[in-house]
Design a protein around this motif. Structure first.
Motif, PDB file in Angstrom:
ATOM      1  N   ALA A  53     -13.095  -7.905  -7.823  1.00 52.48           N
ATOM      2  CA  ALA A  53     -12.458  -6.597  -7.699  1.00 52.48           C
ATOM      3  C   ALA A  53     -11.657  -6.255  -8.951  1.00 52.48           C
ATOM      4  O   ALA A  53     -11.688  -5.115  -9.429  1.00 52.48           O
ATOM      5  CB  ALA A  53     -11.555  -6.571  -6.460  1.00 52.48           C
ATOM      6  N   ARG A 108      -7.843  -2.056  -6.042  1.00 52.74           N
ATOM      7  CA  ARG A 108      -8.193  -0.817  -5.324  1.00 52.74           C
ATOM      8  C   ARG A 108      -7.370   0.365  -5.830  1.00 52.74           C
ATOM      9  O   ARG A 108      -7.820   1.510  -5.781  1.00 52.74           O
ATOM     10  CB  ARG A 108      -7.984  -1.032  -3.824  1.00 52.74           C
ATOM     11  CG  ARG A 108      -8.333   0.157  -2.958  1.00 52.74           C
ATOM     12  CD  ARG A 108      -8.802  -0.249  -1.570  1.00 52.74           C
ATOM     13  NE  ARG A 108      -7.855  -1.125  -0.908  1.00 52.74           N
ATOM     14  CZ  ARG A 108      -6.821  -0.692  -0.171  1.00 52.74           C
ATOM     15  NH1 ARG A 108      -6.595   0.604  -0.044  1.00 52.74           N
ATOM     16  NH2 ARG A 108      -6.018  -1.557   0.431  1.00 52.74           N
ATOM     17  N   TYR A 109      -6.180   0.084  -6.335  1.00 45.00           N
ATOM     18  CA  TYR A 109      -5.319   1.136  -6.879  1.00 45.00           C
ATOM     19  C   TYR A 109      -5.395   1.188  -8.406  1.00 45.00           C
ATOM     20  O   TYR A 109      -4.543   1.791  -9.051  1.00 45.00           O
ATOM     21  CB  TYR A 109      -3.876   0.912  -6.432  1.00 45.00           C
ATOM     22  CG  TYR A 109      -3.634   1.302  -4.985  1.00 45.00           C
ATOM     23  CD1 TYR A 109      -3.170   2.574  -4.653  1.00 45.00           C
ATOM     24  CD2 TYR A 109      -3.879   0.400  -3.952  1.00 45.00           C
ATOM     25  CE1 TYR A 109      -2.945   2.933  -3.333  1.00 45.00           C
ATOM     26  CE2 TYR A 109      -3.657   0.757  -2.620  1.00 45.00           C
ATOM     27  CZ  TYR A 109      -3.188   2.021  -2.323  1.00 45.00           C
ATOM     28  OH  TYR A 109      -2.965   2.381  -1.017  1.00 45.00           O
ATOM     29  N   ASN A 110      -6.436   0.561  -8.971  1.00 42.94           N
ATOM     30  CA  ASN A 110      -6.612   0.540 -10.429  1.00 42.94           C
ATOM     31  C   ASN A 110      -5.352   0.061 -11.142  1.00 42.94           C
ATOM     32  O   ASN A 110      -4.903   0.646 -12.134  1.00 42.94           O
ATOM     33  CB  ASN A 110      -7.011   1.931 -10.951  1.00 42.94           C
ATOM     34  CG  ASN A 110      -8.372   2.361 -10.452  1.00 42.94           C
ATOM     35  OD1 ASN A 110      -9.343   1.621 -10.574  1.00 42.94           O
ATOM     36  ND2 ASN A 110      -8.446   3.549  -9.867  1.00 42.94           N
ATOM     37  N   GLU A 113     -14.034  -5.213 -11.781  1.00 44.86           N
ATOM     38  CA  GLU A 113     -14.598  -3.872 -11.600  1.00 44.86           C
ATOM     39  C   GLU A 113     -13.568  -2.786 -11.889  1.00 44.86           C
ATOM     40  O   GLU A 113     -13.924  -1.706 -12.378  1.00 44.86           O
ATOM     41  CB  GLU A 113     -15.129  -3.727 -10.180  1.00 44.86           C
ATOM     42  CG  GLU A 113     -16.353  -4.606  -9.902  1.00 44.86           C
ATOM     43  CD  GLU A 113     -16.776  -4.604  -8.443  1.00 44.86           C
ATOM     44  OE1 GLU A 113     -16.055  -3.993  -7.627  1.00 44.86           O
ATOM     45  OE2 GLU A 113     -17.815  -5.227  -8.129  1.00 44.86           O
ATOM     46  N   ALA A 114     -12.291  -3.071 -11.617  1.00 42.95           N
ATOM     47  CA  ALA A 114     -11.236  -2.084 -11.831  1.00 42.95           C
ATOM     48  C   ALA A 114     -10.661  -2.136 -13.241  1.00 42.95           C
ATOM     49  O   ALA A 114      -9.905  -1.240 -13.630  1.00 42.95           O
ATOM     50  CB  ALA A 114     -10.116  -2.297 -10.817  1.00 42.95           C
ATOM     51  N   LYS A 131      -7.133  -7.952  -4.740  1.00 46.45           N
ATOM     52  CA  LYS A 131      -8.061  -6.903  -4.307  1.00 46.45           C
ATOM     53  C   LYS A 131      -7.313  -5.600  -4.060  1.00 46.45           C
ATOM     54  O   LYS A 131      -7.800  -4.516  -4.408  1.00 46.45           O
ATOM     55  CB  LYS A 131      -8.799  -7.337  -3.042  1.00 46.45           C
ATOM     56  CG  LYS A 131      -9.845  -8.410  -3.253  1.00 46.45           C
ATOM     57  CD  LYS A 131     -10.557  -8.771  -1.961  1.00 46.45           C
ATOM     58  CE  LYS A 131     -11.361  -7.599  -1.419  1.00 46.45           C
ATOM     59  NZ  LYS A 131     -12.127  -7.999  -0.205  1.00 46.45           N
ATOM     60  N   LEU A 132      -6.138  -5.702  -3.470  1.00 44.77           N
ATOM     61  CA  LEU A 132      -5.326  -4.517  -3.212  1.00 44.77           C
ATOM     62  C   LEU A 132      -4.935  -3.848  -4.531  1.00 44.77           C
ATOM     63  O   LEU A 132      -5.051  -2.617  -4.681  1.00 44.77           O
ATOM     64  CB  LEU A 132      -4.079  -4.905  -2.421  1.00 44.77           C
ATOM     65  CG  LEU A 132      -3.008  -3.827  -2.231  1.00 44.77           C
ATOM     66  CD1 LEU A 132      -3.577  -2.636  -1.483  1.00 44.77           C
ATOM     67  CD2 LEU A 132      -1.812  -4.407  -1.480  1.00 44.77           C
ATOM     68  N   THR A 170      -8.554  -4.428 -14.142  1.00 43.51           N
ATOM     69  CA  THR A 170      -7.197  -4.944 -13.960  1.00 43.51           C
ATOM     70  C   THR A 170      -7.035  -6.260 -14.713  1.00 43.51           C
ATOM     71  O   THR A 170      -7.842  -7.177 -14.552  1.00 43.51           O
ATOM     72  CB  THR A 170      -6.901  -5.142 -12.463  1.00 43.51           C
ATOM     73  OG1 THR A 170      -6.969  -3.867 -11.809  1.00 43.51           O
ATOM     74  CG2 THR A 170      -5.523  -5.740 -12.240  1.00 43.51           C
ATOM     75  N   GLU A 223       0.834  -1.208   0.000  1.00 37.48           N
ATOM     76  CA  GLU A 223       0.000   0.000   0.000  1.00 37.48           C
ATOM     77  C   GLU A 223       0.866   1.254   0.000  1.00 37.48           C
ATOM     78  O   GLU A 223       0.594   2.217  -0.738  1.00 37.48           O
ATOM     79  CB  GLU A 223      -0.928   0.000   1.208  1.00 37.48           C
ATOM     80  CG  GLU A 223      -2.095  -0.959   1.100  1.00 37.48           C
ATOM     81  CD  GLU A 223      -3.004  -0.872   2.315  1.00 37.48           C
ATOM     82  OE1 GLU A 223      -2.604  -0.225   3.311  1.00 37.48           O
ATOM     83  OE2 GLU A 223      -4.111  -1.443   2.265  1.00 37.48           O
TER      84      GLU A 223
END
Length: 400
Positions: free
Chosen positions: A272, A253-255, A275-276, A249-250, A278, A222
């Motif tokens: 996840a 979250r940061y695309n 949705e991103a 998932k991490l 990735t 992170e």
């Protein structure tokens, strides 16, 4: 007037249509001007256009140039001795604890001159290019300090300047913790010194890390990703290779551009990523070399609509693989991809894993004229033959 007109060919544009995942145009022609594709269509549709050079292809197949979106191409020495250790039953973790693994490559890399690193990496790059790669990602990660990482990224830049191939450079800032290093201080160095310096010098387009028990933990990743974002760099992640640490998932979250390996990916991670946007990068060479048993959950990725890419993961320890066709074959035979998915995995989806989907990876007007001409009867042959490179010719937008 166009610069070049390719005629008498069949084209897998990799722009999918319903019932046609490869976007095939039969009896086709391709117009090229200023290094970019101007038109792709049936030969009769382009018959009235003029070009400085007309190249008949004799019924060959044309695909985008292949994209290898995950390599560790620049390093010193090799780790052939680890092959024997694995055959004797040693695990990835045991080899690392015995002083092998990444640490041994770091030492060999430090002991190599810059010219030696360029020469050895060039030989490996040429092998990928012979297999049809026109775009290759190159990670650092064998430096352990800022100056050494900069040297590796400068080698990658030199390769891109000297060879007719596009190099996408990635700073693998948190790859492995040096044996005697203070963990917190090492992460501080990567976040506060390494990333700002690389960003200022423009030596990388993305930042990567190894999220794993023998690598770095999610809270450390992170911090890495926050620093990358603050300096305008995209992120990628080695995730869920040996265990599930929630890396996918991490990353999402940061695309993140991609999450790579993913043998231990779960449904929340796949959702996840979907949705991103990735990309899931599958690395069958590492799976094969490490004799893993748990395959990446390909059907889970399909169910969630996660784009799937395939790469060689060329590195000296866990994937000494330099053949993109073999990577596609392994993705089919070991992971259950279809031939169409494997080809998309080394073209359009691999380009997306590097953020280059608007430049390379598919063949349509406005895209770079990076393409390969293959003497094959059908595109499935590209992931079918083992050890036989189909005769091919490359037209690269870099030098068209």
């Amino acid at each position: 007037m166009w610069d070049r007109l390719l005629t008498d060919c069949h084209v897998a544009t990799m722009v999918p249509r319903p019932g046609d995942p490869l976007g095939i145009v039969s009896n086709a022609a391709i117009g090229i001007a200023d290094g970019k594709i101007v038109r792709v269509g049936r030969r009769a549709e382009l018959a009235g256009y003029r070009a400085k050079e007309v190249v008949p292809l004799g019924g060959a197949w044309v695909t985008p140039g292949l994209v290898d979106c995950h390599t560790h191409l620049v390093f010193g020495g090799n780790r052939a001795a680890e092959h024997a250790m694995r055959r004797a039953g040693a695990s990835y973790e045991e080899i690392a604890q015995a002083g092998g693994g990444i640490a041994s490559t770091v030492n060999a890399t430090r002991g190599s001159s810059t010219s030696e690193l360029i020469d050895s990496a060039r030989r490996r790059l040429h092998a990928l290019m012979r297999g049809g790669c026109t775009t290759v990602e190159v990670k650092s990660g064998y430096g352990y300090d800022t100056a050494s990482e900069l040297r590796l990224l400068n080698v990658a830049r030199a390769l891109g300047e000297r060879e007719p191939v596009r190099i996408a450079s990635t700073l693998l800032a948190l790859h492995a913790l040096p044996k005697s290093a203070d963990r917190a201080a090492y992460v501080d160095m990567a976040v506060e010194e390494m990333i700002p310096t690389v960003a200022r010098l423009g030596l990388a387009q993305a930042v990567d890390g190894f999220c794993e028990g023998i690598g770095f933990l999610p809270h450390e990743i992170e911090r890495l990703f926050d620093a990358a974002d603050n300096h305008g760099l995209r992120v990628k992640l080695h995730a869920e290779q040996l265990s599930n640490r929630g890396g996918a998932k991490l990353a999402a979250r940061y695309n993140a551009l991609s999450a790579d390996h993913l043998e231990h990916l779960d449904a929340p991670g796949a959702q996840a990523m979907a949705e991103a946007g990735t990309v899931a990068v599958l690395l069958p060479g590492a799976f094969y070399t490490l004799q893993e048993k748990l395959r990446p959950p390909v059907q889970l990725l399909r169910d969630h609509g996660v784009p799937i890419a395939v790469a060689t993961d060329c590195n000296p320890g866990t994937s000494p693989l330099l053949n993109p066709q073999l990577a596609m074959n392994m993705a089919c035979t070991l992971f259950g991809l279809t031939p169409e998915e494997a080809l998309a995995g080394m073209t359009v989806n691999a380009a997306a894993a590097l953020g280059l989907q608007d430049e390379v990876g598919s063949l349509s007007p406005g895209m770079e004229a990076d393409l390969c001409v293959w003497r094959i009867a059908e595109p499935a042959e590209l992931g079918y033959w083992v050890g036989l490179m189909p005769e091919r010719r490359v037209f690269a937008g870099l030098d068209a």
